[in-house]
Design a protein around this motif. Structure first.
Motif, PDB file in Angstrom:
ATOM      1  N   UNK A  71       7.048   0.702 -21.345  1.00 16.12           N
ATOM      2  CA  UNK A  71       7.849   0.037 -20.297  1.00 16.12           C
ATOM      3  C   UNK A  71       8.884   1.020 -19.746  1.00 16.12           C
ATOM      4  N   UNK A  72       9.434   1.850 -20.631  1.00 12.60           N
ATOM      5  CA  UNK A  72      10.477   2.794 -20.191  1.00 12.60           C
ATOM      6  C   UNK A  72       9.876   3.843 -19.247  1.00 12.60           C
ATOM      7  N   UNK A  73       8.676   4.333 -19.596  1.00 15.04           N
ATOM      8  CA  UNK A  73       8.014   5.318 -18.712  1.00 15.04           C
ATOM      9  C   UNK A  73       7.760   4.708 -17.332  1.00 15.04           C
ATOM     10  N   UNK A  74       7.267   3.464 -17.350  1.00 14.98           N
ATOM     11  CA  UNK A  74       6.941   2.803 -16.072  1.00 14.98           C
ATOM     12  C   UNK A  74       8.220   2.595 -15.262  1.00 14.98           C
ATOM     13  N   UNK A  75       9.258   2.122 -15.924  1.00 14.41           N
ATOM     14  CA  UNK A  75      10.523   1.862 -15.205  1.00 14.41           C
ATOM     15  C   UNK A  75      11.065   3.167 -14.607  1.00 14.41           C
ATOM     16  N   UNK A  76      10.962   4.255 -15.372  1.00 11.68           N
ATOM     17  CA  UNK A  76      11.450   5.555 -14.885  1.00 11.68           C
ATOM     18  C   UNK A  76      10.651   6.000 -13.660  1.00 11.68           C
ATOM     19  N   UNK A  86       9.137   6.168  -6.223  1.00  8.21           N
ATOM     20  CA  UNK A  86       7.898   5.823  -5.511  1.00  8.21           C
ATOM     21  C   UNK A  86       8.152   5.390  -4.070  1.00  8.21           C
ATOM     22  N   UNK A  87       9.331   5.669  -3.555  1.00  9.20           N
ATOM     23  CA  UNK A  87       9.646   5.181  -2.208  1.00  9.20           C
ATOM     24  C   UNK A  87       8.850   5.971  -1.160  1.00  9.20           C
ATOM     25  N   UNK A  88       7.998   5.249  -0.438  1.00  6.51           N
ATOM     26  CA  UNK A  88       7.139   5.959   0.542  1.00  6.51           C
ATOM     27  C   UNK A  88       7.941   6.505   1.727  1.00  6.51           C
ATOM     28  N   UNK A  89       9.191   6.074   1.822  1.00  2.00           N
ATOM     29  CA  UNK A  89      10.019   6.598   2.931  1.00  2.00           C
ATOM     30  C   UNK A  89      10.723   7.903   2.544  1.00  2.00           C
ATOM     31  N   UNK A 126       0.895  -1.165   0.000  1.00  2.00           N
ATOM     32  CA  UNK A 126       0.000   0.000   0.000  1.00  2.00           C
ATOM     33  C   UNK A 126       0.930   1.210   0.000  1.00  2.00           C
ATOM     34  N   UNK A 127       0.828   2.023  -1.035  1.00  2.22           N
ATOM     35  CA  UNK A 127       1.808   3.094  -1.166  1.00  2.22           C
ATOM     36  C   UNK A 127       1.159   4.407  -1.622  1.00  2.22           C
ATOM     37  N   UNK A 128       1.005   5.382  -0.713  1.00  2.38           N
ATOM     38  CA  UNK A 128       0.412   6.665  -1.107  1.00  2.38           C
ATOM     39  C   UNK A 128       1.346   7.519  -1.966  1.00  2.38           C
ATOM     40  N   UNK A 129       2.564   7.031  -2.186  1.00  2.00           N
ATOM     41  CA  UNK A 129       3.514   7.777  -3.025  1.00  2.00           C
ATOM     42  C   UNK A 129       3.754   7.112  -4.376  1.00  2.00           C
ATOM     43  N   UNK A 130       2.696   6.503  -4.909  1.00  2.00           N
ATOM     44  CA  UNK A 130       2.797   5.904  -6.244  1.00  2.00           C
ATOM     45  C   UNK A 130       2.450   6.904  -7.339  1.00  2.00           C
ATOM     46  N   UNK A 131       2.317   8.170  -6.952  1.00  3.25           N
ATOM     47  CA  UNK A 131       1.830   9.200  -7.887  1.00  3.25           C
ATOM     48  C   UNK A 131       2.501   9.243  -9.238  1.00  3.25           C
ATOM     49  N   UNK A 132       3.824   9.053  -9.281  1.00  4.92           N
ATOM     50  CA  UNK A 132       4.535   9.119 -10.576  1.00  4.92           C
ATOM     51  C   UNK A 132       4.049   8.015 -11.521  1.00  4.92           C
ATOM     52  N   UNK A 133       3.679   6.869 -10.920  1.00  7.37           N
ATOM     53  CA  UNK A 133       3.204   5.757 -11.756  1.00  7.37           C
ATOM     54  C   UNK A 133       1.716   5.924 -12.076  1.00  7.37           C
ATOM     55  N   UNK A 160       3.365  -1.744  -6.829  1.00  6.18           N
ATOM     56  CA  UNK A 160       4.570  -0.906  -6.758  1.00  6.18           C
ATOM     57  C   UNK A 160       5.806  -1.655  -7.237  1.00  6.18           C
ATOM     58  N   UNK A 161       5.637  -2.968  -7.478  1.00  3.99           N
ATOM     59  CA  UNK A 161       6.788  -3.735  -7.986  1.00  3.99           C
ATOM     60  C   UNK A 161       6.857  -3.649  -9.510  1.00  3.99           C
ATOM     61  N   UNK A 162       5.680  -3.811 -10.146  1.00  7.77           N
ATOM     62  CA  UNK A 162       5.688  -3.857 -11.622  1.00  7.77           C
ATOM     63  C   UNK A 162       5.282  -2.522 -12.242  1.00  7.77           C
ATOM     64  N   UNK A 163       4.623  -1.675 -11.458  1.00 13.11           N
ATOM     65  CA  UNK A 163       4.102  -0.419 -12.007  1.00 13.11           C
ATOM     66  C   UNK A 163       2.872  -0.640 -12.878  1.00 13.11           C
ATOM     67  N   UNK A 164       2.330  -1.843 -12.814  1.00 11.15           N
ATOM     68  CA  UNK A 164       1.156  -2.208 -13.632  1.00 11.15           C
ATOM     69  C   UNK A 164       0.027  -2.680 -12.723  1.00 11.15           C
ATOM     70  N   UNK A 165      -1.184  -2.799 -13.273  1.00 14.01           N
ATOM     71  CA  UNK A 165      -2.297  -3.252 -12.435  1.00 14.01           C
ATOM     72  C   UNK A 165      -1.978  -4.574 -11.727  1.00 14.01           C
ATOM     73  N   UNK A 166      -2.343  -4.636 -10.466  1.00 13.49           N
ATOM     74  CA  UNK A 166      -2.122  -5.844  -9.669  1.00 13.49           C
ATOM     75  C   UNK A 166      -2.831  -7.020 -10.341  1.00 13.49           C
ATOM     76  N   UNK A 167      -2.124  -8.129 -10.449  1.00 17.14           N
ATOM     77  CA  UNK A 167      -2.739  -9.308 -11.043  1.00 17.14           C
ATOM     78  C   UNK A 167      -2.527 -10.479 -10.095  1.00 17.14           C
TER      79      UNK A 167
END
Ligand code: AMP
Ligand code: MG
Length: 349
Positions: free
Chosen positions: A142-147, A152-155, A112-119, A267-274
């Protein structure tokens, strides 16, 4: 004689005000990018009810100017624009919600990450349109997501004395909890106004106040957690004084080349949870917590989600799986009644 008459008049007035039935008043509006409705039950008149409903919808408007990720002038957008290493004074409301979010971010190790905004901002233009792919912006590369995943580090935030400082270039997205917080604010307004009974529905984030006037529990229906459910109801629970919040992969999504991309992101893949889940419903007296936990459990999946909920033993949860099975977690006091017979309840393991 005159005294007796006066007493009788007053007495019958008293009796009629005691026996007068409550009336309900409903207001429907648009906020937080969704349809919101509030139904209040009161012995007061329409004018009094409207004053309270006005106050509620004003509050929703005000909260949008704090939490909206798309309004440029919202407090959240301004915070996202602020440079790193500079302390920014936050409103009490934003400060509180960020703090509550961070507790669970820590607990879930950032699932759960409230700092996923860039993704999430790469995906949001797609979710915000209809579910058809024609005319949509294309999927993020893929490049945008990787960047974006680099930031996205919540810390990366220091909260202190009502101020927040980003130590890395991260962006807040409180989409997983803002409606929950708004629900709690509405409850406060209602209680302060002396309203004891109400049904709040912020785009499917439901909360019921008290019981029905006749003492029965409210029946809260839960939609079939599938795309294009067309009014199918999975089942219902009977409850009072609870928020009932669902997170699932079927409400906000875009369909591209036959594949669905929904709005809860890993937050691992930057894609919808599957994972194995279709949806998780959380039932709790606290709507903010319910909202945070429903998203968290959806991201974590069955095993880790159950583990997280063991820390909240009074929080009832329903997990809906893709294989049509359903489990209840912390279901000692409440339970879910299945209506749609394609679903089957199995024991929590
Ligand atoms: P909900 O519908 O309450 O489950 O919240 C989904 C919303 O939360 C999305 O639209 C995003 O704004 C945000 N979000 C997406 N993925 C996550 C995540 N892993 N952690 C926290 N918030 C997320
Ligand atoms: Mg949520």
């Amino acid at each position: 004689m005159r005294h007796t008459l006066l007493f009788l008049c007053l007495f019958s007035l008293f009796i009629s005000s005691c026996t007068k039935r409550e009336k309900d008043y409903v207001r429907v509006g648009f906020a937080f990018d969704t349809v919101c409705s509030v139904q209040i039950f009161t012995k007061g008149n329409e004018k009094e009810a409207n004053v309270i409903l006005d106050q509620i919808f004003e509050k929703l408007n005000q909260l949008e100017f704090i939490f909206s990720p798309t309004l440029k002038e919202s407090e959240l957008s301004k915070f996202n624009e602020a440079p790193t290493d500079v302390s920014v004074k936050l409103s009490d409301e934003l400060y509180y919600v960020v703090k509550e979010n961070l507790k669970v971010a820590k607990e879930t190790n950032g699932a759960f990450n409230p700092f996923l905004g860039k993704v999430t901002k790469l995906w949001r233009p797609l979710w915000q349109n209809t579910s058809e792919s024609e005319g949509h912006p294309s999927l993020p590369t893929e490049a945008d997501i990787a960047g974006a995943l680099q930031r996205v580090d919540y810390q990366s935030i220091v909260l202190q004395d009502r101020t927040a400082k980003k130590i890395k270039d991260v962006e807040l997205d409180l989409g997983a909890s803002a409606k929950g917080y708004a629900t709690d604010c509405i409850k406060d307004i209602l209680l302060k106004a002396g309203i004891k009974r109400a049904i709040i529905d912020l785009g499917g984030n439901i909360a019921v106040l008290n019981k029905k006037e006749n003492g029965d529990l409210w029946k809260v229906g839960i939609k079939m957690p599938i795309v294009h459910s067309q009014g199918r109801v999975a089942g219902y629970l009977e409850t009072c004084d609870r928020a009932v919040v669902t997170s699932g992969n079927y409400e906000r999504f875009v369909e591209v080349e036959g594949k669905l991309y929904h709005h809860i992101i890993s937050g691992k893949t930057g894609k919808p949870v599957d994972n194995e889940l279709r949806a998780v419903t959380i039932v709790s007296p606290n709507a903010l917590l319910a909202d945070i936990l429903s998203t968290s459990c959806f991201v974590l999946g069955k095993k880790e989600g159950q583990k997280l909920l063991k820390q909240f033993p009074s929080t009832f949860a329903i997990f809906f799986f893709k294989d049509a099975s359903v489990i209840e977690v912390n279901g000692e006091a409440e339970h879910f009644n299945i209506i749609d017979n394609s679903l089957r309840k199995v024991k929590e393991k």
